[in-house]
Design a protein around this motif. Structure first.
Motif, PDB file in Angstrom:
ATOM      1  N   PHE A  18      73.999 107.181  -4.266  1.00 24.23           N
ATOM      2  CA  PHE A  18      74.156 107.712  -2.863  1.00 24.23           C
ATOM      3  C   PHE A  18      74.082 109.266  -2.994  1.00 24.23           C
ATOM      4  O   PHE A  18      73.594 109.633  -3.828  1.00 24.23           O
ATOM      5  N   ALA A  19      74.473 109.893  -1.976  1.00 30.03           N
ATOM      6  CA  ALA A  19      74.101 111.283  -1.991  1.00 30.03           C
ATOM      7  C   ALA A  19      74.422 112.054  -2.948  1.00 30.03           C
ATOM      8  O   ALA A  19      75.353 112.127  -3.691  1.00 30.03           O
ATOM      9  N   ILE A  20      73.444 113.131  -3.153  1.00 29.37           N
ATOM     10  CA  ILE A  20      73.755 114.245  -3.896  1.00 29.37           C
ATOM     11  C   ILE A  20      74.504 115.365  -3.452  1.00 29.37           C
ATOM     12  O   ILE A  20      73.944 115.933  -2.253  1.00 29.37           O
ATOM     13  N   ALA A  23      61.902 118.322   3.585  1.00 30.80           N
ATOM     14  CA  ALA A  23      62.286 118.263   2.161  1.00 30.80           C
ATOM     15  C   ALA A  23      62.657 116.917   1.819  1.00 30.80           C
ATOM     16  O   ALA A  23      62.122 116.326   1.009  1.00 30.80           O
ATOM     17  N   HIS A  24      63.523 116.317   2.809  1.00 27.47           N
ATOM     18  CA  HIS A  24      64.369 115.201   2.428  1.00 27.47           C
ATOM     19  C   HIS A  24      64.302 114.336   3.813  1.00 27.47           C
ATOM     20  O   HIS A  24      63.748 114.581   4.639  1.00 27.47           O
ATOM     21  N   ALA A  58      76.126 116.322  -8.790  1.00 27.43           N
ATOM     22  CA  ALA A  58      77.447 115.636  -8.406  1.00 27.43           C
ATOM     23  C   ALA A  58      76.990 114.715  -7.364  1.00 27.43           C
ATOM     24  O   ALA A  58      76.739 115.300  -6.430  1.00 27.43           O
ATOM     25  N   SER A  59      77.593 113.539  -7.428  1.00 26.58           N
ATOM     26  CA  SER A  59      77.110 112.401  -6.333  1.00 26.58           C
ATOM     27  C   SER A  59      78.336 111.855  -5.848  1.00 26.58           C
ATOM     28  O   SER A  59      79.281 111.696  -6.267  1.00 26.58           O
ATOM     29  N   ARG A  66      71.565 113.776   1.078  1.00 25.21           N
ATOM     30  CA  ARG A  66      72.073 112.342   1.425  1.00 25.21           C
ATOM     31  C   ARG A  66      71.069 111.184   0.951  1.00 25.21           C
ATOM     32  O   ARG A  66      71.354 110.123   0.610  1.00 25.21           O
ATOM     33  N   ASP A  67      69.794 111.757   0.705  1.00 20.99           N
ATOM     34  CA  ASP A  67      68.816 110.531   0.470  1.00 20.99           C
ATOM     35  C   ASP A  67      68.985 110.220  -1.377  1.00 20.99           C
ATOM     36  O   ASP A  67      68.064 109.381  -1.517  1.00 20.99           O
ATOM     37  N   ALA A  68      69.656 110.846  -1.729  1.00 21.82           N
ATOM     38  CA  ALA A  68      69.961 110.799  -3.264  1.00 21.82           C
ATOM     39  C   ALA A  68      68.858 111.225  -4.151  1.00 21.82           C
ATOM     40  O   ALA A  68      68.639 110.806  -5.313  1.00 21.82           O
ATOM     41  N   HIS A  69      67.847 111.925  -3.629  1.00 25.64           N
ATOM     42  CA  HIS A  69      66.540 112.364  -4.558  1.00 25.64           C
ATOM     43  C   HIS A  69      66.897 113.645  -4.813  1.00 25.64           C
ATOM     44  O   HIS A  69      67.289 114.617  -4.047  1.00 25.64           O
TER      45      HIS A  69
END
Length: 304
Positions: A225-227, A179-180, A242-243, A201-204
């Motif tokens: 940064f990370a979601i 997925a990421h 929320a990030s 963590r990849d912010a996607h």
């Protein structure tokens, strides 16, 4: 239509980072907990009166209200799950599951699904509060769980960058989604069961077509940064993320079009990582929890 955002209040009472939020049965009330182990009940109508429900001797990453029993499930770091009556503030029982953190608890029908830091998903009998099965599909942390009642599946996001899909009836592994590019911190099915959303963590922010099965439908570089968490609005038309980049972002659920950014500069938001969001079905019911030990309360309205 455009969104109007108003910050209503800030709740202070925690002594360390806040990681968990959960709606209470009473309208306008919710629970919070985090690194200090304090489980606090809040009432949006009485912001100065946070009520201590329990004092847990370790960090709490997961809270889940059981509407069948009225008990609050509290996932304790390095120990297990406590079930607490929030009215009497008495612990009914507890169960030792693991020596690793409990990151998420999902209740569905007679099942309780528990995501653990050692990569295990423990399946409990919800009524008997007994272990039925341990699902070990990874050595990396299981971070988030959500159930799709339409497809009779549940999704688990792992720190090995994958989402794994399990059959709800047989508890067997059905699909593995690459997925990421980094840890998956949050997964959430659309209320109609057609889509699975994920972030990490990849912010996607990604959307997967459930019936395809799990073909990538949308991929948005959503944050710096990370979601840490994503959830739906009460009317199911919006998603909020929320990030770790200190922002909340509101998205159109169907298109993933960005509608609003809630940050410190424009809305006096949080100054540190935002770990959790909860959107209650009341007018001023958007809650955010942060490393700054504070809870922010937001009013979101649509204007022509």
């Amino acid at each position: 239509m455009r969104l109007h955002i108003e910050k209503i209040d800030t709740f202070a009472g925690h002594r360390d980072a806040i990681y968990a939020l959960e709606a209470a049965p009473e309208p306008g009330q919710f629970f919070s907990s985090g690194s200090d182990g304090l489980v606090i009940r809040w009432d949006l109508a009485r912001p100065d009166l946070g009520e201590l429900v329990a004092r847990i001797p370790a960090s709490v990453y997961a809270l889940k209200m059981d509407d069948q029993t009225g008990l609050l499930w509290v996932g304790q770091n390095f120990n297990g799950i406590h079930r607490i009556d929030p009215q009497s503030k008495i612990e009914q029982d507890s169960i030792q599951l693991t020596a690793s953190p409990i990151f998420d608890i999902c209740l569905f029908e007679n099942l309780a699904l528990v995501a653990q830091g050692d990569g295990t998903v423990t399946v409990l009998d919800r009524e008997l509060f007994q272990v039925r099965k341990h699902l070990k599909a990874s050595n990396a942390s299981a971070r988030s769980i959500d159930v799709n009642p339409f497809s009779q599946e549940f999704a688990v996001g792992y720190s090995d960058n994958t989402i794994k899909i399990f059959d709800l009836n047989t508890l067997s592994l059905k699909f593995i989604i690459a997925a990421h590019t980094q840890s998956v911190f949050t997964v959430r099915y659309a209320p109609d069961g057609r889509w699975l959303h994920s972030g990490g963590r990849d912010a996607h922010l990604k959307t997967w077509a459930v019936a395809d099965p799990y073909r990538l439908h949308q991929d948005v570089v959503a944050h710096l940064f990370a979601i840490n968490h994503l959830t739906y609005s009460p009317n199911h038309q919006k998603i909020i993320t929320a990030s770790m980049d200190k922002t909340l972002k509101i998205w159109d659920a169907a298109s993933l079009r960005l509608l609003k950014v809630l940050d410190w500069a424009r809305f006096a938001g949080h100054r540190t990582s935002i770990n959790r969001a909860l959107w209650l079905p009341v007018e001023a019911g958007l809650i955010s929890a942060s490393d700054d030990r504070l809870l922010s309360v937001w009013k979101v309205t649509e204007q022509p």
